[in-house]
Design a protein around this motif. Structure first.
Motif, short mmCIF file in Angstrom:
data_model
loop_
_atom_site.label_atom_id
_atom_site.label_comp_id
_atom_site.label_asym_id
_atom_site.label_seq_id
_atom_site.Cartn_x
_atom_site.Cartn_y
_atom_site.Cartn_z
N ALA A 75 -91.09 17.48 60.54
CA ALA A 75 -90.63 18.50 59.69
C ALA A 75 -90.57 18.23 58.34
O ALA A 75 -90.52 17.16 57.78
CB ALA A 75 -88.97 18.65 60.36
N SER A 76 -90.77 19.53 57.48
CA SER A 76 -90.94 19.26 56.32
C SER A 76 -89.71 18.97 55.66
O SER A 76 -88.57 19.48 56.18
CB SER A 76 -91.51 20.58 55.59
N VAL A 77 -89.49 18.56 54.54
CA VAL A 77 -88.19 18.02 53.72
C VAL A 77 -88.10 18.82 52.54
O VAL A 77 -89.05 18.74 51.71
CB VAL A 77 -88.24 16.50 53.51
N ILE A 78 -87.09 19.49 52.47
CA ILE A 78 -86.77 20.29 51.18
C ILE A 78 -85.75 19.56 50.62
O ILE A 78 -84.76 19.85 50.98
CB ILE A 78 -86.76 21.73 51.46
N PHE A 79 -85.66 19.43 49.34
CA PHE A 79 -84.69 18.92 48.51
C PHE A 79 -84.17 20.18 47.66
O PHE A 79 -84.86 20.49 46.76
CB PHE A 79 -85.00 17.61 47.77
N GLU A 80 -82.80 20.42 47.68
CA GLU A 80 -82.11 21.52 47.05
C GLU A 80 -80.99 20.64 46.37
O GLU A 80 -80.36 19.90 47.03
CB GLU A 80 -81.64 22.38 47.70
N PRO A 81 -80.71 21.13 45.09
CA PRO A 81 -79.46 20.70 44.42
C PRO A 81 -78.10 20.97 45.12
O PRO A 81 -78.23 22.00 45.70
CB PRO A 81 -79.58 21.24 42.85
N PRO A 82 -77.30 20.10 44.86
CA PRO A 82 -76.24 20.52 45.91
C PRO A 82 -75.39 21.95 45.35
O PRO A 82 -75.52 22.03 44.03
CB PRO A 82 -75.12 19.30 45.83
N ALA A 83 -74.83 22.78 46.20
CA ALA A 83 -74.15 23.99 45.64
C ALA A 83 -72.95 23.40 44.86
O ALA A 83 -72.47 22.68 45.26
CB ALA A 83 -73.74 24.80 46.78
N PRO A 84 -72.44 24.19 43.68
CA PRO A 84 -71.59 23.75 42.94
C PRO A 84 -70.15 24.01 43.87
O PRO A 84 -69.81 25.15 44.57
CB PRO A 84 -71.37 24.85 41.73
N ALA A 85 -69.19 23.18 43.60
CA ALA A 85 -67.88 23.12 44.23
C ALA A 85 -67.13 24.66 43.95
O ALA A 85 -66.99 24.98 42.59
CB ALA A 85 -67.07 22.01 43.95
N PRO A 86 -66.67 25.25 44.61
CA PRO A 86 -65.83 26.42 44.32
C PRO A 86 -64.70 25.89 43.28
O PRO A 86 -63.87 25.18 43.49
CB PRO A 86 -65.25 27.07 45.70
N GLN A 87 -64.51 26.78 42.27
CA GLN A 87 -63.30 26.54 41.32
C GLN A 87 -62.00 27.01 42.18
O GLN A 87 -61.78 27.99 42.83
CB GLN A 87 -63.35 27.33 40.19
N GLU A 88 -61.25 25.96 42.13
CA GLU A 88 -59.99 26.13 42.67
C GLU A 88 -58.98 26.67 41.49
O GLU A 88 -58.83 26.51 40.32
CB GLU A 88 -59.16 24.93 42.93
N SER A 89 -58.08 27.75 41.85
CA SER A 89 -57.27 28.45 40.75
C SER A 89 -56.01 27.32 40.84
O SER A 89 -55.38 27.06 41.90
CB SER A 89 -56.78 29.91 41.25
N VAL A 90 -55.50 27.14 39.49
CA VAL A 90 -54.71 26.43 39.13
C VAL A 90 -53.48 27.14 39.07
O VAL A 90 -53.31 28.16 38.00
CB VAL A 90 -54.88 25.21 37.80
N MET A 91 -52.26 26.85 39.87
CA MET A 91 -51.07 27.63 39.63
C MET A 91 -50.21 26.83 39.41
O MET A 91 -49.79 25.74 39.66
CB MET A 91 -50.80 27.94 41.39
N SER A 92 -49.50 27.39 38.27
CA SER A 92 -48.43 26.57 37.36
C SER A 92 -46.92 26.54 38.14
O SER A 92 -46.15 25.77 38.02
CB SER A 92 -48.28 27.09 35.95
N SER A 93 -46.76 27.71 38.68
CA SER A 93 -45.65 27.80 39.56
C SER A 93 -45.78 28.96 40.59
O SER A 93 -46.63 29.89 40.37
CB SER A 93 -44.31 27.86 38.72
N VAL A 94 -44.76 28.83 41.65
CA VAL A 94 -44.83 29.90 42.61
C VAL A 94 -43.43 30.65 42.20
O VAL A 94 -42.16 30.27 41.85
CB VAL A 94 -44.66 29.46 44.06
N GLU A 95 -43.61 32.30 42.20
CA GLU A 95 -42.46 32.91 41.53
C GLU A 95 -42.22 33.81 42.76
O GLU A 95 -42.72 34.46 43.11
CB GLU A 95 -42.89 33.70 40.57
N ILE A 96 -40.77 33.83 43.04
CA ILE A 96 -40.18 34.92 43.95
C ILE A 96 -39.19 35.86 43.28
O ILE A 96 -38.15 35.31 42.68
CB ILE A 96 -39.43 34.13 45.09
N VAL A 97 -39.66 36.87 43.18
CA VAL A 97 -38.88 38.18 42.72
C VAL A 97 -38.28 39.02 43.56
O VAL A 97 -38.81 39.50 44.39
CB VAL A 97 -39.95 38.85 41.56
N SER A 98 -36.87 39.03 43.33
CA SER A 98 -36.06 39.91 44.02
C SER A 98 -35.20 40.65 43.26
O SER A 98 -34.15 40.08 42.92
CB SER A 98 -35.31 39.09 45.16
N GLY A 99 -35.49 41.88 42.87
CA GLY A 99 -34.75 42.81 42.03
C GLY A 99 -34.63 42.00 40.66
O GLY A 99 -35.67 41.91 40.18
#
Length: 124
Positions: A75-99
């Motif tokens: 089988a032929s071999v094809i070299f491809e650069p690795p796919a970039p890793a998905p960017q993770e969203s950085v969350m500074s805090s979790v907010e719960i708002v009730s009224g």
């Protein structure tokens, strides 16, 4: 197809046959010739087809060197650069708002704890 000139089979104390990696690679290469089957090559070398299939798996995983054999198709071999890793969203805090109430939690707060807090706010 080339013939193997010399075959070295070692028999251990238990009576089991052992083959060198060179021999295994040569036999695997014979299975890559168009029209060849694992059963036919195994029969020609007095092997069990399951042994030959396991050698083919080793060769496929790169653990058994397979020499070039005229007529063999790889089988032929094809070299491809690795796919970039998905960017993770950085969350500074979790907010719960009730009224008018805002609760800020660390992003590492377990989901079960967040759910408890939401249920407690709903009970107010």
């Amino acid at each position: 197809m080339e013939e193997i000139c010399r075959m070295e089979v070692m028999v251990g104390p238990s009576g089991k046959r052992r083959w060198s990696d060179e021999y295994k690679g040569q036999v695997v290469a014979e299975t890559l010739v168009p029209g060849a089957t694992v059963n036919e090559v195994a029969r020609r070398h007095d092997l069990r087809p399951n042994h030959l299939s396991s050698w083919r798996r080793l060769a496929k995983d790169g653990k058994l060197p397979v020499p070039y054999l005229a007529g063999a198709e790889f089988a032929s071999v094809i070299f491809e650069p690795p796919a970039p890793a998905p960017q993770e969203s950085v969350m500074s805090s979790v907010e719960i708002v009730s009224g008018d109430v805002v609760i800020r939690l660390d992003p590492a707060t377990p989901a079960a704890r967040v759910a408890e807090i939401v249920r407690a706010l709903g009970a107010l």
